[in-house]
Design a protein around this motif. Sequence first.
Motif, PDB file in Angstrom:
ATOM      1  N   HIS A  89       0.802  -1.229   0.000  1.00 41.61           N
ATOM      2  CA  HIS A  89       0.000   0.000   0.000  1.00 41.61           C
ATOM      3  C   HIS A  89       0.834   1.278   0.000  1.00 41.61           C
ATOM      4  N   LEU A  90       2.152   1.150  -0.134  1.00 39.31           N
ATOM      5  CA  LEU A  90       3.003   2.345  -0.068  1.00 39.31           C
ATOM      6  C   LEU A  90       3.008   3.140  -1.374  1.00 39.31           C
ATOM      7  N   GLY A  91       2.354   2.599  -2.407  1.00 42.10           N
ATOM      8  CA  GLY A  91       2.271   3.310  -3.686  1.00 42.10           C
ATOM      9  C   GLY A  91       3.514   3.078  -4.526  1.00 42.10           C
ATOM     10  N   VAL A  92       3.697   3.945  -5.519  1.00 44.28           N
ATOM     11  CA  VAL A  92       4.851   3.795  -6.416  1.00 44.28           C
ATOM     12  C   VAL A  92       6.062   4.410  -5.711  1.00 44.28           C
ATOM     13  N   VAL A  93       7.089   3.578  -5.508  1.00 48.27           N
ATOM     14  CA  VAL A  93       8.298   4.042  -4.800  1.00 48.27           C
ATOM     15  C   VAL A  93       9.516   3.746  -5.671  1.00 48.27           C
ATOM     16  N   GLY A  94      10.316   4.768  -5.944  1.00 48.02           N
ATOM     17  CA  GLY A  94      11.526   4.590  -6.746  1.00 48.02           C
ATOM     18  C   GLY A  94      12.743   4.437  -5.849  1.00 48.02           C
ATOM     19  N   SER A  95      13.863   4.033  -6.462  1.00 47.61           N
ATOM     20  CA  SER A  95      15.054   3.746  -5.655  1.00 47.61           C
ATOM     21  C   SER A  95      15.649   5.011  -5.023  1.00 47.61           C
ATOM     22  N   GLU A  96      15.299   6.190  -5.544  1.00 47.22           N
ATOM     23  CA  GLU A  96      15.813   7.429  -4.935  1.00 47.22           C
ATOM     24  C   GLU A  96      14.845   8.031  -3.928  1.00 47.22           C
ATOM     25  N   ASP A  97      13.657   7.433  -3.812  1.00 46.61           N
ATOM     26  CA  ASP A  97      12.680   7.948  -2.847  1.00 46.61           C
ATOM     27  C   ASP A  97      13.108   7.626  -1.423  1.00 46.61           C
ATOM     28  N   ARG A  98      12.560   8.423  -0.502  1.00 44.16           N
ATOM     29  CA  ARG A  98      12.884   8.265   0.919  1.00 44.16           C
ATOM     30  C   ARG A  98      11.593   7.973   1.686  1.00 44.16           C
ATOM     31  N   LEU A  99      11.625   6.922   2.503  1.00 43.92           N
ATOM     32  CA  LEU A  99      10.456   6.515   3.282  1.00 43.92           C
ATOM     33  C   LEU A  99      10.774   6.613   4.772  1.00 43.92           C
ATOM     34  N   GLY A 158      12.113  16.372  13.550  1.00 45.20           N
ATOM     35  CA  GLY A 158      13.243  17.214  13.153  1.00 45.20           C
ATOM     36  C   GLY A 158      13.676  16.989  11.708  1.00 45.20           C
ATOM     37  N   PHE A 159      13.040  16.053  10.985  1.00 41.29           N
ATOM     38  CA  PHE A 159      13.371  15.857   9.568  1.00 41.29           C
ATOM     39  C   PHE A 159      12.826  17.040   8.758  1.00 41.29           C
ATOM     40  N   ASP A 160      13.398  17.233   7.561  1.00 43.73           N
ATOM     41  CA  ASP A 160      12.991  18.372   6.731  1.00 43.73           C
ATOM     42  C   ASP A 160      11.553  18.246   6.224  1.00 43.73           C
ATOM     43  N   THR A 161      10.912  19.366   6.070  1.00 45.42           N
ATOM     44  CA  THR A 161       9.553  19.434   5.519  1.00 45.42           C
ATOM     45  C   THR A 161       9.537  18.877   4.086  1.00 45.42           C
ATOM     46  N   GLY A 162       8.542  18.048   3.784  1.00 47.54           N
ATOM     47  CA  GLY A 162       8.367  17.525   2.425  1.00 47.54           C
ATOM     48  C   GLY A 162       9.449  16.568   1.981  1.00 47.54           C
ATOM     49  N   SER A 163      10.135  15.931   2.930  1.00 46.26           N
ATOM     50  CA  SER A 163      11.287  15.100   2.541  1.00 46.26           C
ATOM     51  C   SER A 163      10.950  13.617   2.345  1.00 46.26           C
ATOM     52  N   PHE A 164       9.697  13.222   2.580  1.00 47.88           N
ATOM     53  CA  PHE A 164       9.365  11.788   2.462  1.00 47.88           C
ATOM     54  C   PHE A 164       8.276  11.520   1.423  1.00 47.88           C
ATOM     55  N   ARG A 165       8.497  10.454   0.647  1.00 43.65           N
ATOM     56  CA  ARG A 165       7.503   9.994  -0.344  1.00 43.65           C
ATOM     57  C   ARG A 165       6.400   9.212   0.360  1.00 43.65           C
ATOM     58  N   ALA A 166       6.784   8.484   1.426  1.00 43.32           N
ATOM     59  CA  ALA A 166       5.790   7.711   2.189  1.00 43.32           C
ATOM     60  C   ALA A 166       6.241   7.596   3.638  1.00 43.32           C
ATOM     61  N   VAL A 167       5.240   7.490   4.491  1.00 41.48           N
ATOM     62  CA  VAL A 167       5.458   7.319   5.933  1.00 41.48           C
ATOM     63  C   VAL A 167       4.537   6.201   6.381  1.00 41.48           C
ATOM     64  N   TRP A 168       5.002   5.340   7.290  1.00 42.91           N
ATOM     65  CA  TRP A 168       4.066   4.362   7.847  1.00 42.91           C
ATOM     66  C   TRP A 168       4.273   4.154   9.333  1.00 42.91           C
ATOM     67  N   ASN A 169       3.192   3.699   9.975  1.00 43.22           N
ATOM     68  CA  ASN A 169       3.217   3.201  11.359  1.00 43.22           C
ATOM     69  C   ASN A 169       2.683   1.779  11.321  1.00 43.22           C
ATOM     70  N   ASN A 170       3.497   0.835  11.743  1.00 45.91           N
ATOM     71  CA  ASN A 170       2.993  -0.528  11.851  1.00 45.91           C
ATOM     72  C   ASN A 170       2.778  -0.821  13.337  1.00 45.91           C
ATOM     73  N   GLU A 171       1.542  -0.637  13.782  1.00 43.86           N
ATOM     74  CA  GLU A 171       1.160  -0.872  15.180  1.00 43.86           C
ATOM     75  C   GLU A 171       1.946  -0.003  16.163  1.00 43.86           C
ATOM     76  N   SER A 172       1.989   1.261  15.912  1.00 37.91           N
ATOM     77  CA  SER A 172       2.657   2.148  16.868  1.00 37.91           C
ATOM     78  C   SER A 172       1.881   3.436  17.130  1.00 37.91           C
ATOM     79  N   THR A 173       0.743   3.627  16.431  1.00 40.16           N
ATOM     80  CA  THR A 173      -0.029   4.862  16.648  1.00 40.16           C
ATOM     81  C   THR A 173      -0.722   4.897  18.006  1.00 40.16           C
ATOM     82  N   MET A 174      -0.843   3.732  18.660  1.00 43.84           N
ATOM     83  CA  MET A 174      -1.561   3.702  19.960  1.00 43.84           C
ATOM     84  C   MET A 174      -0.692   4.241  21.100  1.00 43.84           C
ATOM     85  N   TYR A 175       0.502   4.719  20.760  1.00 41.27           N
ATOM     86  CA  TYR A 175       1.379   5.317  21.772  1.00 41.27           C
ATOM     87  C   TYR A 175       1.392   6.841  21.697  1.00 41.27           C
TER      88      TYR A 175
END
Length: 290
Positions: A89-99, A158-175
């Motif tokens: 479900h992360l969508g189209v991700v290229g080798s230069e993309d940052r997740l 503290g990461f730069d604004t707009g620097s990620f193509r995708a972000v995920w939480n695998n069972e960690s949002t309940m914290y």
Amino acid sequence: MTTPTALRTSTTAAPAVSHYQASVADYWNREKNPVNLRLGDVDGFYHHHYGIGDVDWSVLQGPQDTRDERVVAELHRLESAQADVLADHLGVVGSEDRLLDSGCGRGGGSLVANKRFDCHVDGISISETQVAFATAQAKKRGVDDKVRFHLKNMLDTGFDTGSFRAVWNNESTMYVDLSVLFAEYARLLVRGGRYVTITGCYNDTYGLPSREVSTINAHYICDIHPRSAYFREMANNRLVPISVVDLTAATVPYWELRAKSSLATGIEDAFLTAYKNGSFQYLLIAADRI
Ligand code: GPP
Ligand code: MG
């Protein structure tokens, strides 16, 4: 009261965290459950999430002295299947993309994404032990040029604004507080970027948290959110859902096998009862950053 290390003013890399987060970090710094370490030992992908899919019940038959080994491999297969569904479900991700693997645990999911997309992955955790473990795994695999782990607070990375193509939480949002979390993701994600979470949430149609949901909260020191909170906070933070998959039925077999195994931690019946009485749901939600 003693001030938690991570809260003290310091020049170290420790993130600014609340007293609550310091207690959570303490749990994960000490955690050594065989259900996580022995499963990870199978192929070097150490996960901190549950599994999905049908169980091959034949693993319980056959020689007694190798039963544990078969059960470990089967539970790991189901957890790996869960990680694959998230990556789907992360969508189209290229080798230069940052997740961003937010709440990365021992780093298994970051390595799965890098293996699939050959992309850059940053994994973050508030547990020093987990960051060190995950970093060692990336080195061992020779992917530490692209997969990096950091001691960071997901609410304020503290990461730069707009620097990620995708972000995920695998069972960690309940914290964490979702309103703060999704505001940070709206900042981190590029426009058109993808957010994915797999989470256990309580079912609004049941009412408030059931006894079993409260037991799970106490076990892990977490605060399971209602299903509605995810959609409300995504809508408030420019995250528009594109897929919602109810994985509840798919995760029950994993818990049934885990309950019958020598690796059971004691929380299995709470999960099984909560899923079966309708008070708790296991969901995947994918959303686009608009
Ligand atoms: C699994 O981690 C996930 C959590 C502890 C967060 C809570 C998740 C919910 C869906 C409520 P783990 O793999 O370290 O747990 P365990 O040691 O029980 O396998
Ligand atoms: Mg586990």
